[in-house]
Design an enzyme around this catalytic site. Structure first.
Site, PDB file in Angstrom:
ATOM      1  N   CYS A 185      -9.853   6.859  -4.213  1.00 60.59           N
ATOM      2  CA  CYS A 185     -10.888   7.757  -4.683  1.00 60.59           C
ATOM      3  C   CYS A 185     -11.331   8.633  -3.522  1.00 60.59           C
ATOM      4  O   CYS A 185     -11.166   8.261  -2.357  1.00 60.59           O
ATOM      5  CB  CYS A 185     -12.131   7.061  -5.232  1.00 60.59           C
ATOM      6  SG  CYS A 185     -11.778   5.838  -6.498  1.00 60.59           S
ATOM      7  N   ASN A 245     -16.205   4.921  -3.073  1.00 66.83           N
ATOM      8  CA  ASN A 245     -14.786   4.710  -2.818  1.00 66.83           C
ATOM      9  C   ASN A 245     -14.658   3.323  -2.212  1.00 66.83           C
ATOM     10  O   ASN A 245     -15.306   3.025  -1.216  1.00 66.83           O
ATOM     11  CB  ASN A 245     -14.272   5.769  -1.833  1.00 66.83           C
ATOM     12  CG  ASN A 245     -12.864   5.458  -1.346  1.00 66.83           C
ATOM     13  OD1 ASN A 245     -12.068   4.901  -2.095  1.00 66.83           O
ATOM     14  ND2 ASN A 245     -12.580   5.799  -0.105  1.00 66.83           N
ATOM     15  N   GLY A 246     -13.820   2.481  -2.825  1.00 76.28           N
ATOM     16  CA  GLY A 246     -13.641   1.118  -2.311  1.00 76.28           C
ATOM     17  C   GLY A 246     -13.666   0.140  -3.469  1.00 76.28           C
ATOM     18  O   GLY A 246     -13.456   0.526  -4.619  1.00 76.28           O
ATOM     19  N   GLU A 268      14.265   3.157   0.897  1.00 72.73           N
ATOM     20  CA  GLU A 268      13.314   4.265   0.945  1.00 72.73           C
ATOM     21  C   GLU A 268      13.692   5.343  -0.083  1.00 72.73           C
ATOM     22  O   GLU A 268      12.824   5.920  -0.736  1.00 72.73           O
ATOM     23  CB  GLU A 268      13.239   4.827   2.376  1.00 72.73           C
ATOM     24  CG  GLU A 268      12.331   6.030   2.567  1.00 72.73           C
ATOM     25  CD  GLU A 268      10.870   5.824   2.152  1.00 72.73           C
ATOM     26  OE1 GLU A 268      10.466   4.699   1.863  1.00 72.73           O
ATOM     27  OE2 GLU A 268      10.149   6.845   2.092  1.00 72.73           O
ATOM     28  N   HIS A 286      25.861 -10.018  -7.130  1.00 69.74           N
ATOM     29  CA  HIS A 286      25.269 -11.333  -7.398  1.00 69.74           C
ATOM     30  C   HIS A 286      24.242 -11.279  -8.526  1.00 69.74           C
ATOM     31  O   HIS A 286      23.379 -12.152  -8.612  1.00 69.74           O
ATOM     32  CB  HIS A 286      24.647 -11.901  -6.117  1.00 69.74           C
ATOM     33  CG  HIS A 286      25.675 -12.183  -5.064  1.00 69.74           C
ATOM     34  ND1 HIS A 286      26.602 -13.189  -5.170  1.00 69.74           N
ATOM     35  CD2 HIS A 286      25.963 -11.541  -3.904  1.00 69.74           C
ATOM     36  CE1 HIS A 286      27.405 -13.178  -4.120  1.00 69.74           C
ATOM     37  NE2 HIS A 286      27.030 -12.175  -3.334  1.00 69.74           N
TER      38      HIS A 286
END
Ligand code: AGP
Length: 587
Positions: A2, A94-95, A460, A483
């Site tokens: 946020c 925010n959090g 990546e 596999h």
């Protein structure tokens, strides 16, 4: 996650808050909202991005707060959007408030009504409960009840022209000039002739005609201004359609700058810490985790130092065994990733030295580490990390080369100096992947394969593809596919093989034969031109040769470009993939 903003000044706050919020959308864009303070609090919210708030532009008031959300508790609905209001208070957060259920139950027992499913709404209720005329005192009291992380901006009808702030493990900066501002991140409020201050954990601030800062005990404190390079802070696309493509294009110049500063990176203290380390433990998330996997290949091969790499969110709860002489290297572009910070904190508590490798040097991770090295990639706006990954590799490879040199193995430094120009060539040849896009457009799954360092590039490449194209994808060690996962390969399934190792060429090509025999369309990113001539390939890009160990630095570039072009072709904005945010400041 946020983004939060606040403004107090002489101008109409609504357009300023919306402009600032737009620049924070990389932190989340599930919903947005602003609250303006006049004699009362007026609120406007929307689902989706900040542009949905255009109807709020005319709102009156020269003081207000705003929020752009990445949902953690409760769906991305208007009801759950911030600001949250209770009686005289509005709050943006925010959090994550970890004990919100207990606190909410306490408020509900008093007969208070809640309108959202969020963890944040309880803060407005507690403020109302504790407020006795002093906003900072009330905020302090509330914060003493909260567990978790927060950056808070609060307005109150009893405190006209004032925004109050609090911070714990979520970033918050204040800007003074042309009004008094706050935001989760500098770019939201960056402008010429403005002075910036970074709030530390446990600090508070009151913004009105000026900014006053308080420590945890409520004492006024003087803070040193923080550096802000306005050029770097103000995001521009420089003619590109998207930040992501611009940032891939910047890789070579980022590496060039870093390469010139190669020596300066390793201060005597860092050299000593590295030189004395008997073991290196890397912790990181996402792309930074992949950079650590590549670093492990380099440190072990060049300097023969044993390394381990752990996803930061796993490290924290794995009760890690830290050996004497172990150095923990926490890698993070933002330096604000909650999982990585928590892992580094745990390592410190258990007596290990922590080296932070960050792109944002005034970040929380940088602040808590024993040693800090900057990868210097410049600001990265696109949610998908690209140039920062290459810059992380450049720094980590340089450290490995420095350590190898100290042990008498010379020559790697020269190879590193060539990487910027090789990266530039790779961006050009990498454009060849545009011819592959049609084969990926409607794929139901994609596989990226490689061995050794090529496997890191495959991981990546796969992460890039899934996060910005929404196509399910896996990165696999080329030898492991048979596999189990080979069962998923069908007629037309795209498989991208990465091959830069002469030593492993035949082995990787065996996997290519195996998937081709099962109907896969195979694409190759290779530095071995002769392998690109295989008739089994639908497409191949030949990148410059830079040695097996450093190869992810180059081989990842065509994969970044592939993800980008497939994303655009699928009508997705690659800069802002759904459900994600640039900086993951929650656990
Ligand atoms: C990368 O493309 C992702 N958006 C994500 O995996 C990111 O690398 C991860 O969240 C870690 O972020 P950090 O480097 O800022 O700590």
């Amino acid at each position: 996650m946020c983004g939060i903003v606040g403004y107090v000044g002489n101008r109409r706050a609504a357009p300023l808050l919306l402009g600032a919020l737009k620049k924070l959308e990389y932190r989340g864009y599930d919903s947005a909202g602003i609250a303006l303070l006049t004699d009362e609090i007026a609120v406007k919210k929307c689902t989706g991005s900040v542009s949905g708030l255009s109807g709020a532009l005319q709102m009156a008031g020269t003081c207000g707060i705003g929020h752009t959300r990445w949902a953690t508790h409760g769906a991305p609905s208007e009801q759950n959007a911030h600001p949250h209001v209770w009686k005289r208070f509005a709050v943006v957060h925010n959090g994550i408030i970890e004990n919100y259920k207990t606190l909410r139950a306490e408020c509900e027992q008093r007969g208070e009504t809640f309108y959202s499913e969020t963890d944040s709404e309880v803060i407005a209720h507690l403020l109302e409960f504790y407020f006795q005329g002093d906003l900072i005192a009330a905020l302090q009291r509330v914060c003493s009840r909260l567990s978790g992380s927060y950056a808070l901006a609060v307005i109150c009808t009893k405190c006209p022209g004032t925004v109050a702030l609090a911070r714990m493990r979520s970033p918050l900066v204040v800007g003074v000039g042309g009004g008094v501002w706050c935001a989760s991140d500098m770019p939201a409020i960056a402008a010429k002739n403005r002075t910036y201050y970074t709030l530390a954990d446990g600090e508070f601030a009151l913004l009105s005609a000026r900014a006053v800062f308080y420590d945890g005990e409520g004492r006024v404190i003087q803070k040193k201004p923080a550096a802000c390079d306005a050029e770097d802070c103000i995001p521009v696309k420089k003619g590109y359609r998207h930040y992501m493509r611009k940032e891939i294009g910047e890789t070579a110049s980022v590496l060039e700058n870093r390469s010139r500063m190669l020596r300066a990176w390793t201060s005597p203290a860092v050299r000593q810490a590295l030189g004395e380390a008997r073991r290196l433990s890397f912790v990181a998330c996402g792309t930074a985790y992949h950079a650590c996997l590549a670093a492990k290949c380099a440190f072990e091969a060049l300097a023969r130092v044993p390394c381990s790499v752990t996803v930061a969110s796993e490290y924290r709860y794995a009760d890690p065994i830290l050996e004497k002489g172990e150095l923990v290297i926490a890698v993070s572009q933002s330096g604000e990733t909650a999982d990585t910070i928590a892992a580094a904190e745990l390592a410190k508590q258990r007596g290990a030295g922590v080296l932070a490798v960050v792109n944002v040097t005034d970040s929380t991770l940088a602040g808590m580490a024993d040693h800090v090295l900057s990868v210097g990639a410049g600001r990265e706006i696109a949610v998908a990390a690209t140039k920062s990954f290459n810059a992380q590799l450049m720094l980590l490879y340089s450290l490995a080369a420095t350590l190898a040199e100290a042990k008498g193995k010379r020559g790697y430094g020269d190879l590193l100096k060539e990487l910027p120009s090789l990266a530039s060539q790779t961006v050009s040849v990498g454009e060849g992947v545009r011819a592959w896009v049609a084969y990926f457009m409607s794929a139901s799954s994609v596989y990226f394969i490689g061995r050794g360092a090529d496997h890191v590039a495959a991981l990546e490449g796969s992460l890039k593809l899934k996060e910005i194209t929404y196509i399910p994808s896996e990165g696999y060690p080329a030898g492991e596919l048979k596999h189990g996962t080979l069962a998923l390969v069908e007629q037309g399934t795209p498989v991208v093989a990465v091959l830069t190792s002469e030593r492993l060429a035949q082995k990787t090509m065996n996997a290519v034969h195996e998937v081709y025999a099962r109907g896969a369309r195979v694409f190759l990113v290779t530095s071995l031109a002769e392998q690109a001539r295989s008739k089994e390939l639908t497409g191949a890009v030949v990148i410059p040769e830079c040695g097996e160990i450093f190869s992810p630095m180059l081989s990842v570039i065509p994969l970044q470009l592939l993800a980008y072009y497939v994303s655009v072709a699928r009508g997705i904005n690659p800069d802002r993939p759904r459900n994600l945010a640039k900086s993951v400041t929650v656990e």
